[in-house]
Design a protein around this motif. Structure first.
Motif, mmCIF file in Angstrom:
data_model
loop_
_atom_site.group_PDB
_atom_site.id
_atom_site.type_symbol
_atom_site.label_atom_id
_atom_site.label_comp_id
_atom_site.label_asym_id
_atom_site.label_seq_id
_atom_site.Cartn_x
_atom_site.Cartn_y
_atom_site.Cartn_z
ATOM 1 N N UNK A 288 0.799 -1.224 0.000
ATOM 2 C CA UNK A 288 0.000 0.000 0.000
ATOM 3 C C UNK A 288 0.829 1.269 0.000
ATOM 4 N N UNK A 289 2.082 1.212 0.433
ATOM 5 C CA UNK A 289 2.898 2.430 0.488
ATOM 6 C C UNK A 289 3.601 2.736 -0.830
ATOM 7 N N UNK A 290 3.270 1.996 -1.900
ATOM 8 C CA UNK A 290 3.865 2.256 -3.208
ATOM 9 C C UNK A 290 5.076 1.421 -3.520
ATOM 10 N N UNK A 291 5.516 0.620 -2.591
ATOM 11 C CA UNK A 291 6.646 -0.269 -2.813
ATOM 12 C C UNK A 291 6.182 -1.691 -3.082
ATOM 13 N N UNK A 292 7.042 -2.646 -2.766
ATOM 14 C CA UNK A 292 6.701 -4.048 -2.992
ATOM 15 C C UNK A 292 7.474 -4.938 -2.039
ATOM 16 N N UNK A 293 6.882 -6.050 -1.680
ATOM 17 C CA UNK A 293 7.581 -7.109 -0.976
ATOM 18 C C UNK A 293 8.270 -7.990 -2.009
ATOM 19 N N UNK A 294 9.497 -8.390 -1.744
ATOM 20 C CA UNK A 294 10.318 -9.085 -2.724
ATOM 21 C C UNK A 294 10.810 -10.408 -2.153
ATOM 22 N N UNK A 295 10.691 -11.454 -2.966
ATOM 23 C CA UNK A 295 11.275 -12.757 -2.633
ATOM 24 C C UNK A 295 12.114 -13.190 -3.830
ATOM 25 N N UNK A 296 13.353 -13.595 -3.583
ATOM 26 C CA UNK A 296 14.230 -14.107 -4.644
ATOM 27 C C UNK A 296 14.414 -15.604 -4.415
ATOM 28 N N UNK A 297 14.197 -16.390 -5.473
ATOM 29 C CA UNK A 297 14.293 -17.839 -5.356
ATOM 30 C C UNK A 297 15.261 -18.415 -6.385
ATOM 31 N N UNK A 298 15.717 -19.617 -6.123
ATOM 32 C CA UNK A 298 16.519 -20.356 -7.094
ATOM 33 C C UNK A 298 15.570 -20.910 -8.146
ATOM 34 N N UNK A 299 15.607 -20.345 -9.364
ATOM 35 C CA UNK A 299 14.601 -20.698 -10.351
ATOM 36 C C UNK A 299 13.265 -20.101 -9.962
ATOM 37 N N UNK A 300 12.256 -20.396 -10.712
ATOM 38 C CA UNK A 300 10.952 -19.786 -10.447
ATOM 39 C C UNK A 300 10.261 -20.368 -9.225
ATOM 40 N N UNK A 301 10.610 -21.593 -8.843
ATOM 41 C CA UNK A 301 9.910 -22.226 -7.717
ATOM 42 C C UNK A 301 10.863 -22.937 -6.770
ATOM 43 N N UNK B 291 13.338 -3.980 -21.512
ATOM 44 C CA UNK B 291 13.091 -2.956 -20.508
ATOM 45 C C UNK B 291 12.831 -3.529 -19.131
ATOM 46 N N UNK B 292 12.253 -2.690 -18.256
ATOM 47 C CA UNK B 292 11.981 -3.057 -16.870
ATOM 48 C C UNK B 292 10.519 -3.443 -16.702
ATOM 49 N N UNK B 293 10.245 -4.240 -15.683
ATOM 50 C CA UNK B 293 8.863 -4.625 -15.361
ATOM 51 C C UNK B 293 8.630 -4.349 -13.886
ATOM 52 N N UNK B 294 7.486 -3.716 -13.585
ATOM 53 C CA UNK B 294 7.172 -3.394 -12.204
ATOM 54 C C UNK B 294 5.739 -3.715 -11.860
ATOM 55 N N UNK B 295 5.417 -3.589 -10.562
ATOM 56 C CA UNK B 295 4.056 -3.804 -10.082
ATOM 57 C C UNK B 295 3.582 -2.550 -9.363
ATOM 58 N N UNK B 296 2.338 -2.183 -9.604
ATOM 59 C CA UNK B 296 1.745 -1.015 -8.959
ATOM 60 C C UNK B 296 0.346 -1.375 -8.515
ATOM 61 N N UNK B 297 -0.188 -0.585 -7.595
ATOM 62 C CA UNK B 297 -1.561 -0.781 -7.159
ATOM 63 C C UNK B 297 -2.474 0.211 -7.868
ATOM 64 N N UNK B 298 -3.587 -0.307 -8.369
ATOM 65 C CA UNK B 298 -4.640 0.496 -8.972
ATOM 66 C C UNK B 298 -5.823 0.370 -8.029
ATOM 67 N N UNK B 299 -5.901 1.292 -7.048
ATOM 68 C CA UNK B 299 -6.806 1.078 -5.935
ATOM 69 C C UNK B 299 -6.227 -0.034 -5.081
ATOM 70 N N UNK B 300 -6.977 -1.132 -4.972
ATOM 71 C CA UNK B 300 -6.473 -2.301 -4.241
ATOM 72 C C UNK B 300 -5.997 -3.399 -5.179
ATOM 73 N N UNK B 301 -6.065 -3.159 -6.478
ATOM 74 C CA UNK B 301 -5.754 -4.206 -7.457
ATOM 75 C C UNK B 301 -4.323 -4.080 -7.962
ATOM 76 N N UNK B 302 -3.654 -5.211 -8.089
ATOM 77 C CA UNK B 302 -2.278 -5.232 -8.588
ATOM 78 C C UNK B 302 -2.269 -5.123 -10.105
ATOM 79 N N UNK B 303 -1.361 -4.324 -10.632
ATOM 80 C CA UNK B 303 -1.168 -4.162 -12.066
ATOM 81 C C UNK B 303 0.320 -4.333 -12.380
ATOM 82 N N UNK B 304 0.589 -5.003 -13.492
ATOM 83 C CA UNK B 304 1.971 -5.203 -13.938
ATOM 84 C C UNK B 304 2.232 -4.287 -15.123
ATOM 85 N N UNK B 305 3.362 -3.583 -15.099
ATOM 86 C CA UNK B 305 3.678 -2.580 -16.105
ATOM 87 C C UNK B 305 5.080 -2.829 -16.655
#
Length: 518
Positions: free
Chosen positions: A160-173, A213-227
């Protein structure tokens, strides 16, 4: 002809009466092109949007309901809204020796060709709405001020504060290597520069779709959007092959691809959908499928028109385009023009049969009594495009636009007439020129074994009812399935329903937006 009507008056008779005369028997409600496309009548239902609505009848004109299985044939010209450039017309003009500059000058009257400065563009990836971002790169990436190794994946969830929680993993899962939070909710490639090699492109864990380019996530209200944020010229390298046919370059149509690059650049630079993104990646904006759709022939079209954009009064104009004008553009922002190049458009003239029951349901008027075109724009053949349509039903009467009628009924364009019955004098379709089907984003590779591909080939491939693909396979929201758009419709696949053919306009139910380049 300024008015096309199937109106009939008569006395009240038995129930099985078509507007005052006995019904013919034997109509098959599923013997329609819509049925051949596998479209259920329920898909045609929607809210009624009209400029005039009335309920009931004043008794001055007695009408009887048409039997629900009575067919009506809509015959018309063109494919799309017809505003601005016709893409097949551009191809026809290119084959006649026109340059890209001549082509855009013809379709976009009142504009000049200027030079726009290098810029970045933010594209909403609508198939990823309401999801976290899960991404990796063969060359590594940067996130939260950290360098992530090749093949390691970053998973971002906006907060909600405009940032993101981040998890880095070995491979996608794989195992969690690091987790934390960041004020900058973006994943960057190892180099944000233009025209970077493929191993630096970011890849989605779901499907391995690649993006520059770069890919990010933002909130549109309470909904997540990928840009996806990238250089405009890099963006166009994915748009032009998705919106046009790369193989045109091999059949005398290279200048049409250059014209498409100019139109697509202008359209993108004029877009202002949201403060967090300028445009989107579907036909509601321009089709954009990431760097995997790039083709050397359309790359050349982008490179040789670099920075060129259509201008008016010092600003870039929103240069809409559609597949086929039918021989005359629709007017609007740009003056209407005759489109002689459109003679090469496949299926330029078309017909579609829809039952009375489906029409009544589509417009929400109850049992259909009458449908008629009551106004046209007086451009081109037979009076031109329908601008006003009246639909009379047992519950109410509405008057709406031809464009709205087109959307409700899944028609190819708003240039149409309507008559009762299944017979319509439609000339045989113009065959599409042969193109290279092994290179470019608009092909299905022979090694593609997806259910969407199998359904497409079952229906005849490029020569079938769907025509050429206009973009890659993309995910539906919530990862409920996948879809792919073609010139004549779309195929949607879900685990429950399998591969189903629908009208591409119905994808708007999943991807709501306020405009369209189609």
């Amino acid at each position: 002809m300024a008015r096309q009507s199937i109106r009939r008056r008569g006395k009240i008779r038995r129930r099985r009466v078509v507007l005052g005369r006995p019904l013919r028997n034997g109509w098959r409600p599923t013997a329609t092109r819509a049925a051949a496309m596998g479209i259920a009548p329920a898909l045609l239902a929607g809210a009624v949007v009209g400029v005039f609505v009335s309920s009931g009848s004043d008794g001055s004109d007695v009408r009887q309901a048409v039997s629900a299985d009575t067919p009506f044939t809509f015959s018309g010209q063109g494919h799309g809204h017809g505003r601005g450039m016709g893409q097949w017309g551009a191809y026809g003009y290119a084959q006649d020796g026109w340059t890209a500059e001549q082509i855009v000058g013809h379709y976009y009257g009142g504009t000049t060709l200027g030079t726009a400065p290098d810029s970045m563009i933010a594209v909403r990836l609508m198939g990823l709405d309401d999801h976290s971002l899960d991404v990796y790169s063969d060359a590594g990436l940067d996130v939260a001020g950290r360098q992530v190794g090749p093949g390691e994946a970053a998973h971002l969830t906006p907060n909600a504060d405009g940032g993101a929680n981040v998890v880095v993993t070995a491979g996608c899962s794989g195992d969690v290597l690091w987790q934390g939070a960041t004020d900058v909710p973006w994943v960057d490639p190892v180099d944000l520069g233009e025209d970077r090699p493929k191993d630096e492109h970011l890849k989605l864990c779901s499907g391995d779709t690649t993006y520059r380019g770069a890919i990010g996530v933002v909130l549109d209200g309470d909904a997540a959007r990928t840009v996806n944020r990238l250089n405009v010229e890099d963006y166009l390298r994915s748009v032009v092959p998705a919106e046009a046919v790369p193989g045109w370059a091999d059949t005398g149509g290279a200048e049409a691809l250059r014209a498409q690059a100019i139109a697509a650049r202008s359209y993108a630079l004029a877009e202002k959908r949201d403060e967090k993104w300028q445009t989107c990646d579907t036909t509601s904006c321009q089709v954009y499928g990431g760097s995997g759709t790039e083709d050397p022939r359309t790359d050349d079209a982008v490179r040789t028109t670099r920075g060129q954009a259509l201008m008016k009064d010092g600003a870039v104009v929103r240069s809409e385009f559609s597949a086929s004008t039918g021989g005359y553009s629709a007017g609007g922002t740009f003056p209407p023009v005759e489109d002689l190049g459109d003679k090469v458009a496949p299926n330029r003239q078309w017909a579609k049969t829809i039952t009375a029951g489906e029409i009544g349901t589509a417009f929400g008027v109850g049992e259909l009594q009458n449908i008629e075109v009551i106004a046209r724009n007086n451009l081109g053949d037979a009076g031109g495009r329908a601008t006003q349509v009246r639909v009379i039903g047992s519950d109410r009467t509405i008057e709406t636009t031809g464009a709205e009628a087109r959307a409700k009924l899944g028609l190819r364009s708003d240039w149409f007439s309507v008559q009762e019955g299944t017979e319509a004098a439609v000339p045989p379709p113009t065959p599409a020129p042969e193109i290279d089907t092994e290179v470019g984003a608009l092909r299905f590779e022979t090694g593609d074994s997806s259910e969407i591909q199998s359904k497409y080939l079952e229906l005849g491939g490029v020569e079938g009812i769907l025509g050429s693909p206009v973009g890659p396979e993309l995910m539906l929201p919530d990862e409920r399935g996948k879809f792919r758009i073609f010139t004549g419709g779309a195929i949607v696949w879900t685990p429950d329903l399998g591969a189903q053919v629908i009208e591409s306009s119905f994808l708007r139910d999943w991807f709501p937006s306020s405009g369209s380049a189609e």
